[in-house]
Motif scaffolding. Structure first.
Motif, PDB file in Angstrom:
ATOM      1  N   ASP A  77     -40.986   3.211  -1.880  1.00 14.58           N
ATOM      2  CA  ASP A  77     -39.811   2.352  -1.969  1.00 14.58           C
ATOM      3  C   ASP A  77     -38.758   2.740  -0.939  1.00 14.58           C
ATOM      4  O   ASP A  77     -38.163   1.878  -0.283  1.00 14.58           O
ATOM      5  N   TYR A  78     -38.550   4.046  -0.765  1.00 16.10           N
ATOM      6  CA  TYR A  78     -37.558   4.501   0.212  1.00 16.10           C
ATOM      7  C   TYR A  78     -37.925   4.042   1.618  1.00 16.10           C
ATOM      8  O   TYR A  78     -37.119   3.426   2.326  1.00 16.10           O
ATOM      9  N   TYR A  79     -39.157   4.321   2.037  1.00 21.77           N
ATOM     10  CA  TYR A  79     -39.547   3.968   3.401  1.00 21.77           C
ATOM     11  C   TYR A  79     -39.737   2.466   3.590  1.00 21.77           C
ATOM     12  O   TYR A  79     -39.618   1.955   4.701  1.00 21.77           O
ATOM     13  N   SER A  80     -39.990   1.741   2.504  1.00 19.64           N
ATOM     14  CA  SER A  80     -40.184   0.293   2.592  1.00 19.64           C
ATOM     15  C   SER A  80     -38.869  -0.472   2.606  1.00 19.64           C
ATOM     16  O   SER A  80     -38.779  -1.546   3.216  1.00 19.64           O
ATOM     17  N   ASN A  81     -37.837   0.078   1.952  1.00 19.14           N
ATOM     18  CA  ASN A  81     -36.653  -0.742   1.684  1.00 19.14           C
ATOM     19  C   ASN A  81     -35.311  -0.193   2.152  1.00 19.14           C
ATOM     20  O   ASN A  81     -34.402  -0.989   2.422  1.00 19.14           O
ATOM     21  N   ILE A  84     -28.192   9.447   6.481  1.00 19.27           N
ATOM     22  CA  ILE A  84     -27.197   9.404   5.410  1.00 19.27           C
ATOM     23  C   ILE A  84     -25.873  10.029   5.814  1.00 19.27           C
ATOM     24  O   ILE A  84     -25.777  10.714   6.829  1.00 19.27           O
ATOM     25  N   HIS A  85     -24.858   9.769   5.015  1.00 18.18           N
ATOM     26  CA  HIS A  85     -23.512  10.354   5.097  1.00 18.18           C
ATOM     27  C   HIS A  85     -22.682   9.847   6.274  1.00 18.18           C
ATOM     28  O   HIS A  85     -21.469   9.924   6.242  1.00 18.18           O
ATOM     29  N   ARG A  86     -23.320   9.315   7.310  1.00 21.20           N
ATOM     30  CA  ARG A  86     -22.562   8.944   8.502  1.00 21.20           C
ATOM     31  C   ARG A  86     -22.438   7.437   8.687  1.00 21.20           C
ATOM     32  O   ARG A  86     -21.520   6.964   9.338  1.00 21.20           O
ATOM     33  N   GLY A  87     -23.396   6.690   8.167  1.00 17.99           N
ATOM     34  CA  GLY A  87     -23.463   5.272   8.490  1.00 17.99           C
ATOM     35  C   GLY A  87     -22.580   4.406   7.614  1.00 17.99           C
ATOM     36  O   GLY A  87     -22.392   4.682   6.423  1.00 17.99           O
ATOM     37  N   VAL A  88     -22.055   3.334   8.195  1.00 21.38           N
ATOM     38  CA  VAL A  88     -21.262   2.378   7.410  1.00 21.38           C
ATOM     39  C   VAL A  88     -22.121   1.194   6.975  1.00 21.38           C
ATOM     40  O   VAL A  88     -21.679   0.380   6.166  1.00 21.38           O
ATOM     41  N   ALA A 101     -29.063   4.788   0.956  1.00 22.06           N
ATOM     42  CA  ALA A 101     -29.787   6.056   1.045  1.00 22.06           C
ATOM     43  C   ALA A 101     -28.887   7.218   0.648  1.00 22.06           C
ATOM     44  O   ALA A 101     -29.323   8.138  -0.063  1.00 22.06           O
ATOM     45  N   THR A 102     -27.636   7.176   1.100  1.00 18.13           N
ATOM     46  CA  THR A 102     -26.686   8.238   0.743  1.00 18.13           C
ATOM     47  C   THR A 102     -26.492   8.305  -0.762  1.00 18.13           C
ATOM     48  O   THR A 102     -26.514   9.390  -1.366  1.00 18.13           O
ATOM     49  N   THR A 121     -30.189  16.314  10.077  1.00 20.19           N
ATOM     50  CA  THR A 121     -30.681  15.239   9.219  1.00 20.19           C
ATOM     51  C   THR A 121     -31.571  15.828   8.134  1.00 20.19           C
ATOM     52  O   THR A 121     -32.560  16.492   8.435  1.00 20.19           O
ATOM     53  N   PRO A 122     -31.249  15.616   6.887  1.00 22.71           N
ATOM     54  CA  PRO A 122     -32.032  16.215   5.802  1.00 22.71           C
ATOM     55  C   PRO A 122     -33.306  15.439   5.525  1.00 22.71           C
ATOM     56  O   PRO A 122     -33.532  14.354   6.081  1.00 22.71           O
ATOM     57  N   ASN A 123     -34.122  15.987   4.656  1.00 22.81           N
ATOM     58  CA  ASN A 123     -35.311  15.295   4.152  1.00 22.81           C
ATOM     59  C   ASN A 123     -34.830  14.328   3.072  1.00 22.81           C
ATOM     60  O   ASN A 123     -34.898  14.617   1.881  1.00 22.81           O
ATOM     61  N   VAL A 124     -34.315  13.187   3.529  1.00 22.13           N
ATOM     62  CA  VAL A 124     -33.673  12.233   2.609  1.00 22.13           C
ATOM     63  C   VAL A 124     -34.658  11.766   1.547  1.00 22.13           C
ATOM     64  O   VAL A 124     -34.383  11.820   0.344  1.00 22.13           O
TER      65      VAL A 124
END
Length: 412
Positions: free
Chosen positions: A52-56, A61-65, A72-73, A283-286
């Motif tokens: 689901d994470y990689y598909s959607n 994280i933490h930086r994007g608006v 994801a954040t 970049t972490p292992n989100v």
């Protein structure tokens, strides 16, 4: 232990359906996976979370608006809160995401390199995995601190009377695993923590082997640091956590420099971010963090009380059958142990038995299990280790015992 669990309260057949890998065959035989102390298997619920994470909403994280980054954040930080609640940490920022147990131990060891001086003493136990020995040896080499060892007895228990003799005002750190990966011994960490604190020493507990079987309460334990890996708890590899008391995490310098762990950067000076980001450079292992949270959810949906009771039944059942095999020696016979059995048969090399069992579709671990000092204590090259999880069955143990007897006959 209370009376045997009924299938109405613990339906292992239903639970096994959650694990796709248990349907496969190895060498034409149904897989029997008894190498859970090395890594556990992953249920469909956690696999679905990864897909689901990689598909959607795959994003940094933490930086994007933008929406994906925010989604994801949120999912990543919600996973941190799940882990905080599971371990009963006082604050979410006391949970530091790591790549696993070894990373967490090295993070703490690196931090203490600036806090120790020559003549300080640190204590480990004789039951440790190499990842809880080597970093402290490196720390001693760099600081001049002295490494001392709590001895073990033939049952695989630590000799606490000797621990009392080792403790003194020079003791700064004590490190011990909650459960031995090689023997299954459950160490009396409550007592160890209490005794260490009386001389002002900090305590790190390696929880890699305990977290699949026990639900630790870090506040009740009053432990200073606790580390574990998700892949032992039905989660993915490459992700784990370090719990640290806020006061200690603030004392330790960052382990790595880079993005995310900073507050302000100039070529003249850098100031560091607040917890937990101070220790989470780059970049972490989100996906891993989010899946770690899903694995915690899955384990709690089954319930640790039920897991403990069922796995104890497997341990007792397998131990009794193994004890009936002539020439077989079990290493680690503590009254307090979890579902791990290390053994040898006569003079047969563990590797030979393990290889034949694999031909019969049975996965066990052979060797020193990254715990060579334990093998040296028993004067053996290694052991065969069968380690069980809540998705294993007594029927699998029966097949394992039969296959083991065949292997012994072939090698005798």
């Amino acid at each position: 232990m209370s009376e045997a669990l009924s299938h109405t309260t613990f339906n292992v057949k239903q639970i096994r359906k959650d694990f796709p890998i248990l349907k496969r065959k190895v060498n034409g035989k149904p897989l029997i996976y008894f190498d859970n102390a090395a890594t556990s298997q992953t249920p469909q619920q956690v696999i679905d979370t990864i897909v689901d994470y990689y598909s959607n909403y795959n994003a940094n994280i933490h930086r994007g608006v933008h929406a994906l980054s925010q989604e994801a954040t949120d999912a990543y930080e919600q996973a941190r809160i799940k882990i905080q609640k599971h371990f009963n940490a006082a604050k979410a920022y006391e949970i530091i995401f790591t790549s696993g147990t070894t990373h967490g131990i090295n993070l703490v060891a690196n931090g203490f390199s600036s806090l120790l001086k020559k003549g300080d003493e640190i204590i480990v136990s004789a039951l440790e995995h190499h990842s809880n020995i080597v970093p402290w040896q490196m720390l001693c080499e760099s600081t001049g601190a002295v490494l001392k060892v709590i001895p073990m007895n033939t049952n695989g228990d630590l000799v606490l009377s000797e621990f009392d003799k080792l403790l003194n005002q020079n003791t700064k750190l004590v490190f011990v695993n909650h459960i031995s990966n090689a023997l299954g011994t459950i160490n009396p960490i409550e007592t160890i923590i209490e005794k260490a604190h009386k001389v002002g020493a900090a305590v790190l507990v390696d929880g890699a082997q305990s977290c699949p079987h026990i639900k630790p309460d870090v506040q009740a334990l009053d432990v200073d640091f606790y580390v574990c890996s998700a892949h032992k708890i039905c989660g993915p590899t490459g992700i784990g956590m370090l719990y640290g008391k806020e006061e200690w995490l603030k004392k330790l310098p960052p382990y790595q420099g880079g993005g995310e762990m900073i507050a302000e950067v100039s070529f003249e000076k850098t100031t560091y971010a607040d917890l937990p980001h101070k220790f989470e450079a780059g970049t972490p292992n989100v996906c891993g963090g989010i899946a770690f949270g899903a694995a915690i959810d899955y384990m709690n949906s089954i319930g640790f009380d039920a897991i403990v009771q069922y796995e104890h039944e497997l341990l007792v059942y397998a131990t009794k059958q193994l004890q009936n095999i002539e020439g077989l020696t079990i290493y680690g016979t503590s009254e307090h142990k979890t579902s791990v059995i290390s053994f040898n048969v006569g003079n047969i090399h563990p590797y030979d038995i393990g290889t034949i069992l694999d031909k019969m579709g049975i996965a066990v671990r052979t060797g020193h299990h990254c715990a060579q000092p334990i093998m040296d204590f028993y004067k053996i090259p290694g052991t065969i280790r069968a380690s069980f999880m809540f998705y294993n069955t007594k029927e699998e143990i029966d097949i394992f015992i039969s296959a083991l007897k065949k292997a012994i006959l072939m090698l005798s």
